[in-house]
Design an enzyme around this catalytic site. Structure first.
Site, PDB file in Angstrom:
ATOM      1  CD  GLU A 116      -3.138  -7.084   3.493  1.00  0.00           C
ATOM      2  OE1 GLU A 116      -2.739  -7.922   2.661  1.00  0.00           O
ATOM      3  OE2 GLU A 116      -2.729  -5.907   3.515  1.00  0.00           O
TER       4      GLU A 116
ATOM      5  CD  GLU B  88      -2.869  -1.233   2.334  1.00  0.00           C
ATOM      6  OE1 GLU B  88      -2.375  -1.211   3.483  1.00  0.00           O
ATOM      7  OE2 GLU B  88      -4.094  -1.317   2.118  1.00  0.00           O
TER       8      GLU B  88
HETATM    9  C1  1HE Z   1       7.315  -7.668  12.156  1.00  0.00           C
HETATM   10  C2  1HE Z   1       6.584  -7.706  10.956  1.00  0.00           C
HETATM   11  C3  1HE Z   1       5.302  -7.102  10.954  1.00  0.00           C
HETATM   12  C4  1HE Z   1       8.450  -8.709  10.633  1.00  0.00           C
HETATM   13  N1  1HE Z   1       4.873  -6.541  12.105  1.00  0.00           N
HETATM   14  N2  1HE Z   1       6.845  -7.103  13.253  1.00  0.00           N
HETATM   15  N3  1HE Z   1       2.475  -8.323   6.989  1.00  0.00           N
HETATM   16  C5  1HE Z   1       2.828  -9.598   6.912  1.00  0.00           C
HETATM   17  O1  1HE Z   1       2.043 -10.508   7.055  1.00  0.00           O
HETATM   18  C6  1HE Z   1       4.313  -9.870   6.719  1.00  0.00           C
HETATM   19  C7  1HE Z   1       4.914 -10.331   8.009  1.00  0.00           C
HETATM   20  N4  1HE Z   1       6.351 -10.497   7.946  1.00  0.00           N
HETATM   21  C8  1HE Z   1       6.933 -11.538   7.281  1.00  0.00           C
HETATM   22  O2  1HE Z   1       6.306 -12.335   6.610  1.00  0.00           O
HETATM   23  C9  1HE Z   1       8.423 -11.653   7.406  1.00  0.00           C
HETATM   24  O3  1HE Z   1       8.826 -10.991   8.597  1.00  0.00           O
HETATM   25  C10 1HE Z   1       9.236 -11.073   6.226  1.00  0.00           C
HETATM   26  C11 1HE Z   1       9.049 -11.958   5.003  1.00  0.00           C
HETATM   27  C12 1HE Z   1       8.844  -9.638   5.899  1.00  0.00           C
HETATM   28  C13 1HE Z   1      10.747 -11.059   6.613  1.00  0.00           C
HETATM   29  O4  1HE Z   1      11.125 -12.342   7.042  1.00  0.00           O
HETATM   30  P1  1HE Z   1      12.458 -12.522   7.933  1.00  0.00           P
HETATM   31  O5  1HE Z   1      12.652 -14.005   8.115  1.00  0.00           O
HETATM   32  O6  1HE Z   1      13.555 -11.748   7.322  1.00  0.00           O
HETATM   33  O7  1HE Z   1      12.159 -11.808   9.330  1.00  0.00           O
HETATM   34  P2  1HE Z   1      11.328 -12.337  10.608  1.00  0.00           P
HETATM   35  O8  1HE Z   1      12.182 -13.292  11.409  1.00  0.00           O
HETATM   36  O9  1HE Z   1       9.986 -12.851  10.212  1.00  0.00           O
HETATM   37  O10 1HE Z   1      11.097 -11.011  11.433  1.00  0.00           O
HETATM   38  C14 1HE Z   1      12.205 -10.281  11.954  1.00  0.00           C
HETATM   39  C15 1HE Z   1      11.647  -9.338  12.991  1.00  0.00           C
HETATM   40  O11 1HE Z   1      10.773  -8.415  12.339  1.00  0.00           O
HETATM   41  C16 1HE Z   1      10.801 -10.041  14.037  1.00  0.00           C
HETATM   42  O12 1HE Z   1      10.921  -9.289  15.226  1.00  0.00           O
HETATM   43  P3  1HE Z   1      11.824  -9.808  16.479  1.00  0.00           P
HETATM   44  O13 1HE Z   1      11.654  -8.750  17.509  1.00  0.00           O
HETATM   45  O14 1HE Z   1      11.251 -11.149  16.844  1.00  0.00           O
HETATM   46  O15 1HE Z   1      13.233  -9.924  15.938  1.00  0.00           O
HETATM   47  C17 1HE Z   1       9.408  -9.898  13.508  1.00  0.00           C
HETATM   48  O16 1HE Z   1       8.424  -9.969  14.515  1.00  0.00           O
HETATM   49  C18 1HE Z   1       9.481  -8.500  12.930  1.00  0.00           C
HETATM   50  N5  1HE Z   1       8.459  -8.306  11.918  1.00  0.00           N
HETATM   51  N6  1HE Z   1       7.319  -8.351  10.034  1.00  0.00           N
HETATM   52  C19 1HE Z   1       5.646  -6.547  13.206  1.00  0.00           C
HETATM   53  N7  1HE Z   1       4.542  -7.034   9.866  1.00  0.00           N
HETATM   54  C20 1HE Z   1      -3.547  -1.013   7.231  1.00  0.00           C
HETATM   55  S1  1HE Z   1      -3.884  -2.649   7.168  1.00  0.00           S
HETATM   56  C21 1HE Z   1      -2.497  -3.409   6.478  1.00  0.00           C
HETATM   57  C22 1HE Z   1      -2.584  -4.893   6.738  1.00  0.00           C
HETATM   58  C23 1HE Z   1      -1.271  -5.570   6.538  1.00  0.00           C
HETATM   59  O17 1HE Z   1      -0.261  -4.988   6.256  1.00  0.00           O
HETATM   60  S2  1HE Z   1      -1.334  -7.261   6.743  1.00  0.00           S
HETATM   61  C24 1HE Z   1       0.243  -7.801   6.227  1.00  0.00           C
HETATM   62  C25 1HE Z   1       1.186  -7.850   7.382  1.00  0.00           C
END
Ligand code: 1HE
Length: 266
Positions: A141, A121
């Site tokens: 989502e 977005e």
């Molecule tokens: C996060 C987020 C997040 C990572 N919110 N903390 N978005 C998603 O569904 C995507 C979610 N994220 C992922 O699928 C993956 O993190 C990635 C593919 C982007 C990257 O993977 P990777 O293996 O490099 O990283 P990781 O181990 O998953 O995450 C590293 C850290 O980033 C970890 O935090 P830590 O404190 O445990 O080290 C994760 O929690 C953090 N992290 N992504 C919060 N999204 C207005 S409405 C909009 C609706 C949406 O956007 S829904 C889609 C959400």
């Protein structure tokens, strides 16, 4: 010079050069640049200010391997928001992204890694998107039990069409590479650095008169929201102002006396 004074940010870094190119850098790589409420407020502040601070073009990029992981899911989980809280949060996302799309300053997004959910977005609120070899796009989502709230139903549907967007949300389909470009998720795809390419495009755009860029980066979007009849009227008004601006006089004279570059395929 671009005046960045008084713009306070924690999750964004700003860098301006002497040509008026501003880099807006998502700076929470440890969280994959997920958009928490604070970052959205900072985007509003930055993109409200830049058009009035002399910015000629913006490159929106990210620190780390991933452009943006979308909504901060951990914050959302911890805040345990009520429907009205989340509605108001979405209105702030819209405020930020509308400032970008309608602000009149060209924004080139330099993408890398994940451009997912709210990250897509954000990217779709830029005027031009450049992907590198690692870039991938998705709307996860549905899998998270969520729905888009940052304008994807408008901007992503505009880019790829309704049917593809519904498929992305229902099935978690990921687009990358040539296929992502073919469906309209990005306009450029590079093997090397998307930032270098985005800077090159920003520099090219910045050589246009600012009033022309203002019209290109606000009027076209506004006109898409109008009836064809009203859009044609608005177009004539905008063209009346832009096409008679003093800044275009030298350029027209150069064309007339054959010193201006011609439009060529290379
Ligand atoms: C996060 C987020 C997040 C990572 N919110 N903390 N978005 C998603 O569904 C995507 C979610 N994220 C992922 O699928 C993956 O993190 C990635 C593919 C982007 C990257 O993977 P990777 O293996 O490099 O990283 P990781 O181990 O998953 O995450 C590293 C850290 O980033 C970890 O935090 P830590 O404190 O445990 O080290 C994760 O929690 C953090 N992290 N992504 C919060 N999204 C207005 S409405 C909009 C609706 C949406 O956007 S829904 C889609 C959400």
């Amino acid at each position: 010079m671009v005046d960045l004074s008084g713009i306070e940010t924690q999750n964004l870094r700003l860098e301006a050069d002497e040509d008026g190119i501003v880099q807006v850098i998502l700076a929470r790589p440890a969280k994959r640049n997920a958009l928490n409420a604070q970052t959205v407020e900072e985007l509003i502040d930055v993109f409200s200010a830049l058009p009035r601070r002399g910015a000629r073009a913006v490159v929106l990029r990210a620190e780390g391997d991933h452009f943006c992981a979308g909504l901060d899911l951990v914050e959302h989980h911890q805040e345990d928001r009520r429907p009205e809280d989340f509605m108001h949060l979405c209105l702030r996302w819209h405020e930020a992204f509308n400032k970008m799309e309608y602000g009149g300053v060209p924004i080139i997004a330099a993408l890398t890694g994940a451009v997912v959910g709210g990250g897509l977005e954000l990217a779709s609120s830029a005027h031009v998107r450049v992907a590198d070899a690692t870039t991938y796009f998705a709307l996860p989502e549905g899998q998270r039990g969520l729905f888009t709230g940052g304008g994807a139903t408008i901007r992503v549907a505009d880019l790829v069409g309704k049917a593809r967007m519904i498929d992305m949300m229902l099935t978690g389909r990921v687009y990358k590479g040539a296929e992502a470009e073919a469906v309209g998720l990005c306009q450029y795809r590079v093997e090397g650095s998307s930032v270098n390419k985005a800077m090159e495009l920003a520099r090219a755009a910045a050589t246009n008169p600012p009033l022309s860029n203002f019209a290109i980066c606000s009027a076209i979007s506004h006109m898409q929201n109008m009836s064809a009849l009203d859009a044609a009227y608005a177009e004539s008004v905008v063209a009346g102002i832009v096409n008679t601006q003093p800044a275009s006089r030298d350029r027209l004279e150069a064309f007339a006396n054959k010193t201006a570059a011609r439009v060529r395929p290379e």
